[in-house]
Design a protein around this motif. Structure first.
Motif, PDB file in Angstrom:
ATOM      1  N   HIS A  75      -7.822  -5.524  -1.946  1.00 25.35           N
ATOM      2  CA  HIS A  75      -8.937  -5.133  -2.965  1.00 25.35           C
ATOM      3  C   HIS A  75      -9.872  -6.216  -3.233  1.00 25.35           C
ATOM      4  O   HIS A  75     -11.056  -5.739  -3.750  1.00 25.35           O
ATOM      5  N   SER A 176     -15.359  -4.634  -5.341  1.00 25.36           N
ATOM      6  CA  SER A 176     -14.304  -3.736  -5.011  1.00 25.36           C
ATOM      7  C   SER A 176     -14.681  -2.266  -5.842  1.00 25.36           C
ATOM      8  O   SER A 176     -14.541  -2.361  -7.026  1.00 25.36           O
ATOM      9  N   LYS A 177     -14.899  -1.042  -5.170  1.00 27.01           N
ATOM     10  CA  LYS A 177     -15.272   0.026  -5.891  1.00 27.01           C
ATOM     11  C   LYS A 177     -14.200   0.707  -6.706  1.00 27.01           C
ATOM     12  O   LYS A 177     -14.436   1.025  -7.578  1.00 27.01           O
ATOM     13  N   SER A 178     -12.967   0.517  -5.950  1.00 27.84           N
ATOM     14  CA  SER A 178     -11.947   1.353  -6.665  1.00 27.84           C
ATOM     15  C   SER A 178     -11.466   0.341  -8.036  1.00 27.84           C
ATOM     16  O   SER A 178     -11.162   0.828  -8.991  1.00 27.84           O
ATOM     17  N   ARG A 181     -14.311   0.878 -10.743  1.00 25.66           N
ATOM     18  CA  ARG A 181     -14.298   2.457 -11.207  1.00 25.66           C
ATOM     19  C   ARG A 181     -13.165   2.366 -12.325  1.00 25.66           C
ATOM     20  O   ARG A 181     -13.344   3.215 -13.316  1.00 25.66           O
ATOM     21  N   LYS A 182     -12.464   1.361 -12.523  1.00 24.43           N
ATOM     22  CA  LYS A 182     -11.284   1.403 -13.419  1.00 24.43           C
ATOM     23  C   LYS A 182     -11.406   0.589 -14.471  1.00 24.43           C
ATOM     24  O   LYS A 182     -10.605   0.593 -15.553  1.00 24.43           O
TER      25      LYS A 182
END
Length: 582
Positions: A75, A176-178, A181-182
């Protein structure tokens, strides 16, 4: 023991966690065999870790460290050139550190479960070996992989350094897009929950009150915090534990706190790092016990090997050749061979060899100059002056720096001043001969117990009347100027304040050093000047700014300081001054 035998021994220490490969055991094996070059202090720590494998009270489990290693490599991405945008693939030594931190477990009766053995980590490594990105990645991994509600503080002595770690964490989060997003970031920190991608419940929602924030020694309200992870960057700059104690106390409610101190060596004598390194070396030597402290020090075993064996550089630079370029380090070492200021900086920052604050600035052959000149040759010239008033009860110095158009050489006229009451006592100073200097007209005596600074004004006037030499600017530090500055201005002199502070004194001091080494300074073979230059040391900080200091507290350096002030004034008005030269 032969290398093959060593490899077989460590292969026999196969991990009990379902045969999973251990990076720490691989690293220990390669360090012990000599395939990886490390210093004796890291070997001492590896010996301690090796002893844990056979201890029935300590478990070695790889699920937690490998979860975080996988998180980082999956990540996290680098955010700075030349690796920007590339996956953060950890080096073997970094994976070994992660396993050492998270792999060893002991049973805690109070918690009723197996918990992490190491809670306090001291990580010392040469600059440009990726220490801040690495620990930042570990923190981000802990934020996501650790328990819900994980609160993190990134701290340092000043906001800029604390922000380096915080921005490293945030940059990896944003890459990191993931992860992006969180989470969300605002002016106060990084938090779980993203208003653009809302999640109502669970670890990645607003319900998770975990956070990553930054703190500096200048930040108020350091008490009363409750955190799970604390990281203090560049602790070498800290004079005391004023910053770290509140952070360590804020971790006290946790069953598995995690506290990082990461740094290179520094220049603060008797500071916080000096005390920590002394304690750490006692632990490594078996003279003291702190079983929860992981001490991971990359340093040279001695200074001689720096100059004699390039391969030994790996001892303080584990990322050499991958993270840190050989060409970069060779360039700095080459500079250090010929420049005292650079030598102290390089030995501390690149090789983690602590340098004394009052290291000698110049060798005798570098400042010794027996050339003389006749002030009459500069009749009618402008000069650039520097005055070190020192204490009213001690030695003071005034100088006029002269130049010729088209030449870089500097010529100094000098005068020293001392109170009559101090004259006899000063005769005890080693290397001084005040009575002779007074007889030769180099030192002027003020009646009584204090320097009469008006004698300095009269000296400048006398030089003008005798040779027509007039200062274009007079540099001085107004801390002790009192009435003198007004008196000088009333007599028509143009004064320029030069505070005796590091960022004002560093560049002119370096320039003076270069000129002295290059034979470009003629101070008329003044013995007081020679004595002051021989007494002068220097201190250097993490930005490579230097300051003049006394090698011994009872020595005088006023003549050298006055030269630096003259140089500082010259550099401010170089173009105007050169246009006035004949």
């Amino acid at each position: 023991m032969a290398r093959k035998e060593l490899e077989n021994m460590f292969n026999a220490l196969s991990d009990s966690s379902n045969g999973i490969h251990s990076f720490l055991k691989e690293y220990i094996g390669k360090c012990k065999s000599g395939e990886i070059i490390v210093g004796h202090e890291l070997i001492q720590m590896l010996d301690i870790l090796q002893s844990h494998f056979g201890n029935p009270d300590i478990r070695f489990e790889l699920e937690d460290p490998h979860k975080r290693i996988k998180f980082i490599e999956t990540h996290c991405k680098h955010f700075e050139a030349p690796f920007a945008g590339k996956p953060f693939i950890l080096e073997l030594f970094q994976k070994a550190v992660a396993e050492a931190i998270y792999g060893f477990k002991i049973f805690d009766e109070e918690a009723g479960r197996w918990i992490r053995l190491y809670q306090d980590i001291l990580y010392v490594v040469g600059r440009k070996n990726g220490k801040t990105p690495f620990v930042s990645a570990l923190i981000l991994a802990e934020f996501f992989c650790g328990p819900k509600g994980c609160k993190v503080l990134c701290a340092s002595n000043d906001d800029q350094q604390a922000d380096l770690m915080f921005q490293a964490i945030n940059s990896m989060r944003e890459e990191s897009k993931s992860l992006e997003r969180k989470t969300r970031k605002n002016l106060t920190g990084i938090y779980f929950g993203n208003p653009r991608k809302p999640i109502k419940t669970g670890k990645f929602s607003y319900q998770n009150k975990g956070s990553i924030r930054k703190l500096t020694a200048r930040t108020g309200s350091k008490e009363g915090r409750n955190i799970a992870v604390g990281a203090v960057d560049e602790v070498h700059e800290m004079k005391n534990n004023e910053l770290v104690m509140p952070i360590q106390q804020a971790l006290s409610t946790q069953e598995e706190p995690l506290y990082f101190e990461l740094t290179t060596e520094g220049f603060t004598n008797d500071g916080y790092l000096d005390k920590r390194m002394k304690e750490a070396r006692s632990v490594l030597a078996g003279e003291a016990e702190q079983p929860r402290w992981l001490i991971w020090i990359y340093t040279q075993d001695n200074e001689a090997e720096v100059w004699q064996n390039e391969q030994s550089w790996h001892k303080s630079n584990p990322g050499l050749g991958v993270i840190k370029k050989w060409s970069y380090l060779r360039k700095w070492v080459d500079l250090a061979k010929t420049n005292t200021e650079t030598r102290a900086f390089v030995l501390a920052k690149d090789f983690n060899l602590k340098q004394n604050t009052a290291a000698a600035w110049l060798m005798e052959n570098e400042y010794m100059n027996l050339d003389i000149f006749n002030p009459e040759d500069f009749r009618g010239h402008f000069g650039m002056a520097g005055v070190d008033l020192a204490e009213t009860t001690d030695l003071a110095s005034a100088k006029i720096m002269l130049m010729r158009k088209g030449s870089a050489k500097k010529y100094f006229l000098s005068k020293y001043f001392i109170p009559e009451a101090k004259l006899k006592a000063k005769e005890k100073d080693e290397g001084s001969d005040y009575q002779k200097w007074v007889a030769d007209g180099l030192v002027e005596v003020s009646p009584g117990n204090e320097n009469d600074f008006s004698l300095i004004t009269k000296w400048f006037i006398r030089i003008y009347k005798q040779f027509g030499i007039r200062p274009y600017k007079v540099g001085y530090d107004n801390a002790l100027a009192k009435y003198w500055a007004k008196e000088m201005e009333d007599m028509g002199f143009d004064l320029e304040r030069i505070p005796q502070e590091r960022h004002h004194m560093s560049s002119p001091m370096k320039l003076l050093g270069q000129d002295l080494r290059g034979g470009l300074v003629n101070y008329n073979a003044n013995p007081v000047d020679m004595w002051c230059l021989g007494n002068m040391g220097f201190s250097v900080d993490s930005r490579e700014f230097i300051m003049p200091v006394k090698i011994k507290t009872d020595k005088r350096i006023d003549g050298g300081v006055a030269k630096i002030i003259a140089y500082a004034t010259y550099t401010r008005y170089r173009n105007d001054f050169i246009n006035l030269l004949k």
